[in-house]
Design a protein around this motif. Structure first.
Motif, mmCIF file in Angstrom:
data_model
loop_
_atom_site.group_PDB
_atom_site.id
_atom_site.type_symbol
_atom_site.label_atom_id
_atom_site.label_comp_id
_atom_site.label_asym_id
_atom_site.label_seq_id
_atom_site.Cartn_x
_atom_site.Cartn_y
_atom_site.Cartn_z
ATOM 1 N N ARG A 1 0.840 -1.207 0.000
ATOM 2 C CA ARG A 1 0.000 0.000 0.000
ATOM 3 C C ARG A 1 0.873 1.256 0.000
ATOM 4 O O ARG A 1 0.541 2.266 -0.625
ATOM 5 N N GLY A 2 2.030 1.188 0.690
ATOM 6 C CA GLY A 2 2.965 2.307 0.679
ATOM 7 C C GLY A 2 3.529 2.553 -0.710
ATOM 8 O O GLY A 2 3.696 3.703 -1.133
ATOM 9 N N ALA A 3 3.816 1.456 -1.447
ATOM 10 C CA ALA A 3 4.332 1.580 -2.811
ATOM 11 C C ALA A 3 3.294 2.213 -3.730
ATOM 12 O O ALA A 3 3.619 3.059 -4.573
ATOM 13 N N ILE A 4 2.029 1.805 -3.570
ATOM 14 C CA ILE A 4 0.948 2.378 -4.390
ATOM 15 C C ILE A 4 0.808 3.875 -4.102
ATOM 16 O O ILE A 4 0.667 4.688 -5.029
ATOM 17 N N ASN A 5 0.914 4.248 -2.835
ATOM 18 C CA ASN A 5 0.846 5.668 -2.480
ATOM 19 C C ASN A 5 2.026 6.440 -3.073
ATOM 20 O O ASN A 5 1.871 7.583 -3.531
ATOM 21 N N LEU A 6 3.200 5.808 -3.070
ATOM 22 C CA LEU A 6 4.388 6.436 -3.628
ATOM 23 C C LEU A 6 4.232 6.659 -5.131
ATOM 24 O O LEU A 6 4.587 7.717 -5.660
ATOM 25 N N VAL A 7 3.670 5.668 -5.826
ATOM 26 C CA VAL A 7 3.429 5.792 -7.264
ATOM 27 C C VAL A 7 2.462 6.942 -7.545
ATOM 28 O O VAL A 7 2.653 7.742 -8.475
ATOM 29 N N GLN A 8 1.421 7.032 -6.743
ATOM 30 C CA GLN A 8 0.433 8.102 -6.930
ATOM 31 C C GLN A 8 1.053 9.469 -6.670
ATOM 32 O O GLN A 8 0.695 10.454 -7.315
ATOM 33 N N LYS A 9 2.008 9.533 -5.751
ATOM 34 C CA LYS A 9 2.676 10.791 -5.440
ATOM 35 C C LYS A 9 3.616 11.211 -6.568
ATOM 36 O O LYS A 9 3.634 12.384 -6.983
ATOM 37 N N ILE A 10 4.419 10.263 -7.070
ATOM 38 C CA ILE A 10 5.398 10.574 -8.111
ATOM 39 C C ILE A 10 4.748 10.655 -9.485
ATOM 40 O O ILE A 10 5.121 11.476 -10.325
ATOM 41 N N GLY A 11 3.763 9.780 -9.714
ATOM 42 C CA GLY A 11 3.134 9.681 -11.028
ATOM 43 C C GLY A 11 3.534 8.390 -11.699
ATOM 44 O O GLY A 11 4.722 8.081 -11.819
ATOM 45 N N ALA A 12 2.560 7.606 -12.133
ATOM 46 C CA ALA A 12 2.825 6.274 -12.697
ATOM 47 C C ALA A 12 3.713 6.326 -13.931
ATOM 48 O O ALA A 12 4.472 5.391 -14.197
ATOM 49 N N THR A 13 3.659 7.420 -14.694
ATOM 50 C CA THR A 13 4.467 7.509 -15.918
ATOM 51 C C THR A 13 5.958 7.598 -15.613
ATOM 52 O O THR A 13 6.780 7.327 -16.494
ATOM 53 N N ARG A 14 6.318 7.963 -14.380
ATOM 54 C CA ARG A 14 7.742 8.052 -14.012
ATOM 55 C C ARG A 14 8.237 6.789 -13.324
ATOM 56 O O ARG A 14 9.407 6.709 -12.956
ATOM 57 N N ILE A 15 7.381 5.802 -13.155
ATOM 58 C CA ILE A 15 7.777 4.538 -12.532
ATOM 59 C C ILE A 15 8.143 3.539 -13.620
ATOM 60 O O ILE A 15 7.301 3.162 -14.441
ATOM 61 N N HIS A 16 9.396 3.123 -13.641
ATOM 62 C CA HIS A 16 9.847 2.153 -14.637
ATOM 63 C C HIS A 16 9.416 0.741 -14.255
ATOM 64 O O HIS A 16 8.950 -0.026 -15.099
ATOM 65 N N ALA A 17 9.599 0.387 -12.971
ATOM 66 C CA ALA A 17 9.291 -0.981 -12.542
ATOM 67 C C ALA A 17 9.033 -1.039 -11.042
ATOM 68 O O ALA A 17 9.494 -0.179 -10.280
ATOM 69 N N ILE A 18 8.280 -2.052 -10.656
ATOM 70 C CA ILE A 18 8.129 -2.424 -9.242
ATOM 71 C C ILE A 18 8.611 -3.863 -9.122
ATOM 72 O O ILE A 18 8.167 -4.746 -9.868
ATOM 73 N N MET A 19 9.558 -4.098 -8.202
ATOM 74 C CA MET A 19 10.148 -5.427 -8.046
ATOM 75 C C MET A 19 9.893 -5.963 -6.643
ATOM 76 O O MET A 19 10.180 -5.284 -5.651
ATOM 77 N N VAL A 20 9.345 -7.148 -6.574
ATOM 78 C CA VAL A 20 9.097 -7.807 -5.287
ATOM 79 C C VAL A 20 10.294 -8.687 -4.949
ATOM 80 O O VAL A 20 10.724 -9.511 -5.752
ATOM 81 N N SER A 21 10.843 -8.511 -3.750
ATOM 82 C CA SER A 21 11.979 -9.313 -3.297
ATOM 83 C C SER A 21 11.627 -10.065 -2.024
ATOM 84 O O SER A 21 10.580 -9.829 -1.407
ATOM 85 N N LYS A 22 12.505 -10.987 -1.651
ATOM 86 C CA LYS A 22 12.355 -11.779 -0.415
ATOM 87 C C LYS A 22 11.009 -12.505 -0.381
ATOM 88 O O LYS A 22 10.315 -12.550 0.640
ATOM 89 N N TYR A 23 10.662 -13.098 -1.519
ATOM 90 C CA TYR A 23 9.362 -13.760 -1.635
ATOM 91 C C TYR A 23 9.435 -15.219 -1.203
ATOM 92 O O TYR A 23 10.292 -15.975 -1.644
ATOM 93 N N ARG A 24 8.545 -15.597 -0.308
ATOM 94 C CA ARG A 24 8.312 -17.003 0.061
ATOM 95 C C ARG A 24 6.823 -17.257 -0.093
ATOM 96 O O ARG A 24 6.002 -16.507 0.418
ATOM 97 N N LYS A 25 6.479 -18.315 -0.787
ATOM 98 C CA LYS A 25 5.082 -18.574 -1.121
ATOM 99 C C LYS A 25 4.263 -18.923 0.117
ATOM 100 O O LYS A 25 4.485 -19.938 0.767
ATOM 101 N N THR A 26 3.312 -18.052 0.412
ATOM 102 C CA THR A 26 2.316 -18.300 1.452
ATOM 103 C C THR A 26 0.998 -17.741 0.952
ATOM 104 O O THR A 26 0.963 -16.896 0.048
ATOM 105 N N ALA A 27 -0.099 -18.186 1.521
ATOM 106 C CA ALA A 27 -1.417 -17.714 1.101
ATOM 107 C C ALA A 27 -1.544 -16.204 1.313
ATOM 108 O O ALA A 27 -2.078 -15.482 0.459
#
Length: 399
Positions: A311-337
């Motif tokens: 939700r913080g990332a979505i707020n950050l995108v809305q603040k900066i503007g989606a056209t200036r966001i090249h990518a969003i990368m998820v790290s430290k992923y472990r599969k859980t529901a």
């Protein structure tokens, strides 16, 4: 091919080292291994010849009027175990005879399995003109408001891909005084060796302290960028940030801080002319410092899969503007529901934009070991890292 040699200096700007990084092709010709690093080194007519050391030879040396005219000997190549890199140390007398201290460039040719190294035919004037060519480099900022989101890890992998694999000239800088990007690319010994003008000090615990870095560069009236850069890999320079950048405890420090904010965009504009890409490893704070945000063309947001971060990332995108966001990368992923539910929330939102969203980076022991060994994911042949490499390639290839 033309290659840059690395010069190192001791106090007083006195040259104390000249090194050439050996490519994989050169290493194979010289038949070097971790256990066998000897090679035949010959110098004549201001040209270096390298050959595989298949037989023993006696050293021959000819010096006239204090200048070395001929040398044939066996030398041992340097080796970085963590990075599998081989380095040739060129004797200082020979480096000066070839004027490498004035023009640190060489031309490397291969003829009948003999490596021939000559000084560059470029003149100093042409090198100065080359520096003035406007590369109009792109600036990408790796930023997120939450710490522990693999921000520095992401910055390093992208910078390495652009520099070493894409063969672009890349500068990696940080707005964080911890300088983890430098520590994760170089061993303590390498950081000290590659630093110019004693800008790096290291205490008994191995903590690196930067004396003159990005702050000093920005505030200086007369700027020679090479005094501040540390070559972490071929084509990849790092400018670290001083450990005590702004304490704001005196009027003088507050004035410096204001001047830093004013001059930073001007310095970045000049650095664009020297690099194809500038990667800024941002500060993990809620409000992004404006003088960093304003100079960036695009942003890459690394996140971990929890609800608050997403939700913080979505707020950050809305603040900066989606056209200036090249990518969003998820790290430290472990599969859980729960994690998959959060990622579904993110995925549904990203579909409405043009933001690149690669496969999540899994939490792997192999990555932890690479970080410990000061290596990137692209310097590993582990099959477990193929998916991770693909994710970073997808983000980096169209930058």
């Amino acid at each position: 091919m033309e290659k840059k040699v690395i010069l190192t200096y001791r106090k007083g700007d006195i040259l104390n080292g000249c090194r050439l990084n050996l490519t994989k092709e050169l290493v194979n010709i010289l038949m070097l291994t971790e256990e066998k690093r000897e090679l035949i080194f010959e110098f004549k007519d201001k040209t270096i010849f390298l050959m595989a050391a298949t037989t023993e030879i006696e050293e021959i040396k000819n010096i006239e009027n204090g200048e070395i005219k001929y040398l044939k000997t066996i030398i041992k190549a340097g080796y970085e175990k963590g990075k599998n890199n081989y380095k040739l140390s060129i004797p200082l007398q020979i480096a000066k005879a070839m004027q490498l201290d004035k023009i640190p460039m060489v031309i490397v040719d291969i003829k009948n399995n003999i490596i021939e190294i000559k000084k560059s035919t470029q003149k100093i004037e042409s090198l100065k003109k080359e520096k003035k060519i406007n590369k109009n480099g792109k600036i990408y900022m790796i930023t997120v408001k939450k710490g522990g989101s693999a921000k520095t890890f992401t910055a390093i992998q992208i910078a390495y891909f652009l520099a070493v694999i894409k063969r672009s000239k890349v500068l990696l800088i940080s707005s964080d005084t911890s300088n983890d990007h430098l520590f994760n690319l170089l061993t303590v010994e390498e950081a000290q060796e590659l630093s110019k003008n004693n800008n790096v000090s290291i205490d008994k615990t191995g903590k690196i302290t930067i004396k003159k870095g990005l702050k000093h560069l920005v505030l200086s009236e007369k700027i020679d960028y090479s005094d501040y850069t540390i070559e972490a890999r071929e084509n990849l320079d790092v400018i670290p940030l001083e450990s005590d950048i702004f304490r704001l405890t005196t009027a003088e420090e507050f004035t410096d801080y204001q001047n830093y904010m004013l001059r930073f965009p001007k310095v970045m504009k000049k650095l664009r002319n020297l690099y194809d890409y500038i990667i800024i490893d941002g500060i993990p704070v809620s409000n992004i410092d404006d003088f960093y945000t304003e100079v960036a063309d695009k942003f890459i947001i690394p996140i971990v899969p929890d609800e608050a971060t997403i939700r913080g990332a979505i707020n950050l995108v809305q603040k900066i503007g989606a056209t200036r966001i090249h990518a969003i990368m998820v790290s430290k992923y472990r599969k859980t529901a729960a994690k998959d539910e959060y990622l579904e929330l993110l995925n549904n939102w990203i579909k409405k934009t043009s933001i690149i969203y690669p496969e999540p980076i899994k939490e792997l022991a192999q990555i932890e070991q690479l970080i410990k060994n000061k290596k990137t994911i692209f310097e590993s042949e582990s099959k477990y890292l193929l998916e991770t490499q693909k994710s970073f390639i997808r983000v980096s290839k169209d930058m």
